[in-house]
Scaffold this motif. Structure first.
Motif, PDB file in Angstrom:
ATOM      1  N   ASN A 156       0.853  -1.188   0.000  1.00  0.00           N
ATOM      2  CA  ASN A 156       0.000   0.000   0.000  1.00  0.00           C
ATOM      3  C   ASN A 156       0.891   1.240   0.000  1.00  0.00           C
ATOM      4  N   ALA A 157       1.115   1.796  -1.205  1.00  0.00           N
ATOM      5  CA  ALA A 157       1.917   3.012  -1.348  1.00  0.00           C
ATOM      6  C   ALA A 157       1.042   4.217  -1.646  1.00  0.00           C
ATOM      7  N   ASP A 158      -0.240   4.147  -1.286  1.00  0.00           N
ATOM      8  CA  ASP A 158      -1.153   5.269  -1.490  1.00  0.00           C
ATOM      9  C   ASP A 158      -1.014   6.227  -0.312  1.00  0.00           C
ATOM     10  N   GLU A 159       0.054   6.963  -0.334  1.00  0.00           N
ATOM     11  CA  GLU A 159       0.424   7.843   0.782  1.00  0.00           C
ATOM     12  C   GLU A 159      -0.391   9.129   0.686  1.00  0.00           C
ATOM     13  N   GLY A 160      -1.565   9.120   1.313  1.00  0.00           N
ATOM     14  CA  GLY A 160      -2.467  10.254   1.180  1.00  0.00           C
ATOM     15  C   GLY A 160      -2.512  11.182   2.371  1.00  0.00           C
ATOM     16  N   ASP A 161      -1.862  10.841   3.477  1.00  0.00           N
ATOM     17  CA  ASP A 161      -1.909  11.703   4.657  1.00  0.00           C
ATOM     18  C   ASP A 161      -1.149  13.000   4.408  1.00  0.00           C
ATOM     19  N   SER A 162      -1.720  14.101   4.858  1.00  0.00           N
ATOM     20  CA  SER A 162      -1.028  15.381   4.747  1.00  0.00           C
ATOM     21  C   SER A 162       0.217  15.372   5.631  1.00  0.00           C
ATOM     22  N   GLY A 163       1.290  15.930   5.099  1.00  0.00           N
ATOM     23  CA  GLY A 163       2.535  16.001   5.846  1.00  0.00           C
ATOM     24  C   GLY A 163       3.342  14.724   5.838  1.00  0.00           C
TER      25      GLY A 163
ATOM     26  N   PHE B 224       5.597  11.928   3.448  1.00  0.00           N
ATOM     27  CA  PHE B 224       6.281  11.778   2.161  1.00  0.00           C
ATOM     28  C   PHE B 224       7.387  10.730   2.227  1.00  0.00           C
ATOM     29  N   ALA B 225       7.413   9.915   3.275  1.00  0.00           N
ATOM     30  CA  ALA B 225       8.485   8.926   3.415  1.00  0.00           C
ATOM     31  C   ALA B 225       8.377   7.833   2.350  1.00  0.00           C
ATOM     32  N   ASP B 226       7.163   7.378   2.053  1.00  0.00           N
ATOM     33  CA  ASP B 226       7.004   6.353   1.026  1.00  0.00           C
ATOM     34  C   ASP B 226       7.546   6.832  -0.316  1.00  0.00           C
ATOM     35  N   ARG B 227       7.188   8.045  -0.682  1.00  0.00           N
ATOM     36  CA  ARG B 227       7.652   8.593  -1.953  1.00  0.00           C
ATOM     37  C   ARG B 227       9.171   8.713  -1.988  1.00  0.00           C
ATOM     38  N   MET B 228       9.761   9.226  -0.921  1.00  0.00           N
ATOM     39  CA  MET B 228      11.208   9.427  -0.914  1.00  0.00           C
ATOM     40  C   MET B 228      11.961   8.109  -0.965  1.00  0.00           C
ATOM     41  N   LEU B 229      11.449   7.089  -0.302  1.00  0.00           N
ATOM     42  CA  LEU B 229      12.134   5.803  -0.327  1.00  0.00           C
ATOM     43  C   LEU B 229      12.035   5.158  -1.708  1.00  0.00           C
ATOM     44  N   ILE B 230      10.865   5.246  -2.338  1.00  0.00           N
ATOM     45  CA  ILE B 230      10.720   4.658  -3.670  1.00  0.00           C
ATOM     46  C   ILE B 230      11.575   5.402  -4.681  1.00  0.00           C
ATOM     47  N   GLU B 231      11.643   6.718  -4.563  1.00  0.00           N
ATOM     48  CA  GLU B 231      12.444   7.490  -5.504  1.00  0.00           C
ATOM     49  C   GLU B 231      13.937   7.391  -5.221  1.00  0.00           C
TER      50      GLU B 231
ATOM     51  N   GLU C 167      -0.301  10.820  -8.080  1.00  0.00           N
ATOM     52  CA  GLU C 167       0.359  12.094  -7.794  1.00  0.00           C
ATOM     53  C   GLU C 167       1.865  11.952  -7.634  1.00  0.00           C
ATOM     54  N   TYR C 168       2.396  10.745  -7.755  1.00  0.00           N
ATOM     55  CA  TYR C 168       3.834  10.505  -7.609  1.00  0.00           C
ATOM     56  C   TYR C 168       4.429  10.035  -8.942  1.00  0.00           C
ATOM     57  N   PRO C 169       4.489  10.893  -9.961  1.00  0.00           N
ATOM     58  CA  PRO C 169       5.003  10.420 -11.265  1.00  0.00           C
ATOM     59  C   PRO C 169       6.469  10.018 -11.218  1.00  0.00           C
ATOM     60  N   HIS C 170       7.299  10.725 -10.437  1.00  0.00           N
ATOM     61  CA  HIS C 170       8.711  10.361 -10.350  1.00  0.00           C
ATOM     62  C   HIS C 170       8.882   8.990  -9.691  1.00  0.00           C
ATOM     63  N   ALA C 171       8.102   8.740  -8.655  1.00  0.00           N
ATOM     64  CA  ALA C 171       8.188   7.443  -7.985  1.00  0.00           C
ATOM     65  C   ALA C 171       7.712   6.322  -8.888  1.00  0.00           C
ATOM     66  N   ILE C 172       6.662   6.562  -9.660  1.00  0.00           N
ATOM     67  CA  ILE C 172       6.161   5.542 -10.585  1.00  0.00           C
ATOM     68  C   ILE C 172       7.238   5.181 -11.600  1.00  0.00           C
ATOM     69  N   ARG C 173       7.858   6.185 -12.176  1.00  0.00           N
ATOM     70  CA  ARG C 173       8.882   5.939 -13.193  1.00  0.00           C
ATOM     71  C   ARG C 173      10.086   5.211 -12.605  1.00  0.00           C
ATOM     72  N   THR C 174      10.526   5.637 -11.432  1.00  0.00           N
ATOM     73  CA  THR C 174      11.705   5.013 -10.815  1.00  0.00           C
ATOM     74  C   THR C 174      11.431   3.564 -10.428  1.00  0.00           C
ATOM     75  N   LEU C 175      10.269   3.311  -9.836  1.00  0.00           N
ATOM     76  CA  LEU C 175       9.960   1.949  -9.399  1.00  0.00           C
ATOM     77  C   LEU C 175       9.811   1.005 -10.584  1.00  0.00           C
TER      78      LEU C 175
END
Length: 694
Positions: A339-346, A348-355, A384-392
């Motif tokens: 579950n990488a649907d990181e929707g909570d405000s504030g 961004f750890a999931d996104r940063m780790l994937i990228e 909303e995470y296009p960079h993470a999608i491409r990198t993963l």
């Protein structure tokens, strides 16, 4: 007598028609008459039965064993609108028959040079027209990235090995490719460094977001960092003009903000290139997977259970218990879903780790598959995470190419396939059952439990559903052993947690430390207070449905049990800071409004209760029967907490209650009145009796 030999019978002349020459009309034969059009017509009937019309055509009977010959298709003249415009065989400024350079093709003939034997384009077009192909000018040319760019001309003023006399350009420079760094100009800085002749490598972000773009230059001492570099400052950076200023942070690994952390899941983020599998192996990657392949599934699950690893998505459920349930379930196929649907405000750890280090997530999911017997996996990643999608996706392709995924994981004979599914951005899909519905192509809607996803998950099969941070901690657990991971943390909260500092904070970013650090150390020690310089009024921990805590509660240790006793939750580790200009009443209203907009609508307490909550808060803030509406609001919060199907409606009252408890003045209520109303609540609003769902 009709003619034989397959020729058409002569057409009969209409009475009174002119027998003179006339223009031949095009033949229009329908498809069902094509066979009969080639057969001779039978003799017309004699007597009055004969009619003045064309003879009826009937097919001739075929002999036994006779093979029908291919029939010619009637030719139809192409219409003008169905044709592509015909281009001239040569350009106006080029003589007819002169060769045309081979544009868009690699080789020494890239610009102006024509390879020997290249024929004029005019004849080439005619030959291709006969074959039914498009002429050369209409063919698709290679894209921009597929062309070989010409060599950059050397600058005669700069000596070899320098750039305009500003210093050596052979240095290796690291520029983050993280979305946060890109948003403040990291790509432009990388292009400027490349133009200057430096060797540029792209890494993930170190997590010090207030310093981005943070450029690191390899030196004998280590990688020296330079903060907030702009493209115009590249020449000065290479010349050493930034070494003596505040912009130079020294060796990045020794920077105090980073050195105080204990990075486990983020150990390689910002250090290596995200898709460099060789560098990932050199820094301990795949060691956990290699060990897991030597153990049985039961032993792997035991290691995870002994480590005390709990879900990092917010619920804090023990990962080992969930894995054991899936492992012992009987099914023809099992799944692992991240579950990488990181929707909570504030957060961004999931996104940063994937990228920054996607192989850690891939390794963790593969270990989960080995432990539970799963053969397929999916990463549900928000759009909303296009960079993470491409990198993963790039990392998954590399993992397949090197045998980490596919038919035989690292040559073990065990199969595991992994794919990425992009969600549309619904907050409710962060709930595990709603995410599974979306993965199946359905509307993101919460399922009633039981059955639980571990037994009846994706497509009705046993499914492991874990958060990105949970799965990313698994490789360390298997590499060093469950006991080593359990030695970190405090109480029942074992290991490390990745906290994210956001909002009105001076030093926002990622902080990974052991459980047990206090909230004040994170906000004041790492965060440095507010970015505005005003006093901190409150922090919200755990996302938009987390509690608001005042500075008086900054001594609270960061662990699941301590926060639960305080009426709060750790959640995904997000911490949003507010200064003294915050209106707690408006934020409480926002929580109810947010729930009303993002609710899937399946259960009444969430769908209707959040809407009524907005109305009640508006009446309280407007001074309309405050005491009665305070009682009604508390009763409504109790119903939502106990009656909602999922945490969406069940946790929405948490920010409302905490705001009313710690900041009653923002609702126009004094502290004594709020406490009195809470003490006078009827038993039905606080107990599980009376039909309320426990």
């Amino acid at each position: 007598m009709p003619q034989r030999g397959g020729h058409r019978a002569p057409a009969r002349t209409r009475p009174g028609a002119d027998r003179g020459p006339r223009r031949r009309r095009p033949c229009r034969v329908r498809a069902r008459h094509r066979r009969g059009a080639r057969r001779p017509a039978r003799a017309p009937a004699a007597g009055p039965a004969r009619r003045a019309r064309a003879a009826r055509l009937r097919p001739r009977r075929r002999r036994a064993g006779h093979r029908r010959r291919p029939q010619p298709q009637p030719r139809r003249r192409a219409r003008r609108r169905e044709l592509l415009p015909r281009l001239p065989p040569h350009s106006p400024d080029r003589a007819p028959g002169h060769p045309v350079p081979r544009r868009g093709l690699p080789g020494p003939w890239r610009r102006g040079h024509v390879r020997g034997g290249h024929r004029p384009v005019g004849g080439l077009e005619r030959r291709r027209a006969r074959r039914g192909l498009l002429p050369r000018q209409l063919r698709a040319r290679p894209g921009r990235d597929a062309r070989r760019r010409p060599a950059r001309p050397a600058d005669p003023r700069a000596p070899r090995g320098t750039h305009g006399g500003v210093g050596p350009v052979s240095a290796v420079v690291w520029v983050p490719c993280d979305a946060a760094a890109v948003s403040v100009g990291a790509d432009a800085v990388a292009e400027a460094l490349t133009a200057a002749g430096a060797t540029v490598r792209r890494n993930g972000s170190r997590g010090m977001l207030w310093l981005e773009p943070l450029v690191e230059v390899e030196t004998e001492r280590g990688r020296v960092g330079y903060a907030n570099v702009a493209p115009a400052e590249v020449a000065g950076l290479l010349a050493g003009d930034l070494d003596d200023g505040e912009r130079c942070v020294g060796v990045v690994d020794d920077y105090p903000w980073l050195a105080r952390q204990h990075r486990v899941s983020f150990a390689r983020v910002g250090v290596i290139e995200p898709t460099d599998l060789a560098a990932y192996r050199e820094r301990g990657g795949l060691a956990g997977l290699e060990r897991a392949l030597t153990l049985s599934g039961e032993d792997v699950v035991r290691e995870v259970t002994d480590s005390g690893l709990r879900g990092r998505g917010g619920a804090g459920f023990p990962a080992g218990i969930k894995w054991e349930t899936v492992r012992t379930a009987e099914a023809d196929v099992k799944f692992v879903c991240c579950n990488a649907d990181e929707g909570d405000s504030g957060t961004f750890a999931d996104r940063m780790l994937i990228e920054g280090d996607p192989f850690t997530l891939i390794e963790g999911m593969t270990i989960a598959a080995v432990a539970t017997g799963a053969s397929e996996g999916f990463v549900y990643l928000r759009s909303e995470y296009p960079h993470a999608i491409r990198t993963l996706r790039r990392a998954i392709d590399i993992a397949y190419a090197h045998g980490v995924l596919g038919e035989s994981v690292l040559g073990s004979g065990r199969r595991f396939d992994l794919d990425v599914r992009v969600g549309a951005g619904a907050y409710i899909c962060g709930e595990e059952t709603s995410m599974l519905e979306s993965l199946q192509g359905r509307r993101g809607e919460v399922r009633a439990k039981p059955p639980i996803p571990a037994l009846h998950g994706l497509f009705g099969r046993p499914t492991v559903v874990n958060n990105v941070l949970t799965l990313s901690a698994v490789p360390m657990v298997l590499a060093d052993g469950g006991a080593a991971y359990a030695a970190l943390g405090t109480g029942r909260s074992r290991g490390t947690q990745v906290f994210q500092l956001a909002g009105n904070v001076a030093r926002g970013g990622v902080v990974e430390t052991d459980f047990g650090i206090t909230l004040g150390e994170l906000v004041e020690g790492f965060g440095g207070g507010t970015a505005s310089g005003r006093p901190v009024k409150a922090v919200q921990v755990g996302g938009p449905l987390g509690a608001y805590l005042p500075p008086a509660r900054f001594g609270l240790p960061m662990d699941y049990e301590a926060f639960a006793e305080a009426g709060a939750m750790v959640g995904h580790g997000g911490i949003v800071v507010f200064d003294d200009s915050m209106d707690a009443g408006a934020m409480a209203r926002f929580a109810m409004e947010f729930c009303a907009k993002e609710s899937c609508g399946k259960c009444t307490p969430c769908r209707i209760g959040s809407t009524r909550g907005v109305e009640v808060i508006d009446r309280i803030r407007g001074g309309v029967q405050r005491e009665a509406n305070l009682v009604l609001l508390e009763d409504l919060c109790a119903t939502m907490t106990k009656g909602s199907l999922c945490a969406m409606g069940g946790l929405t009252p948490m920010p409302v209650r905490s705001a009313l408890e710690h900041f009653p003045e923002d609702f126009g209520v004094d502290a004594g009145t709020a406490d009195a109303v809470a003490g006078e609540m009827p038993e039905s609003a606080t107990s599980t009796d009376g039909g309320a769902r426990p």
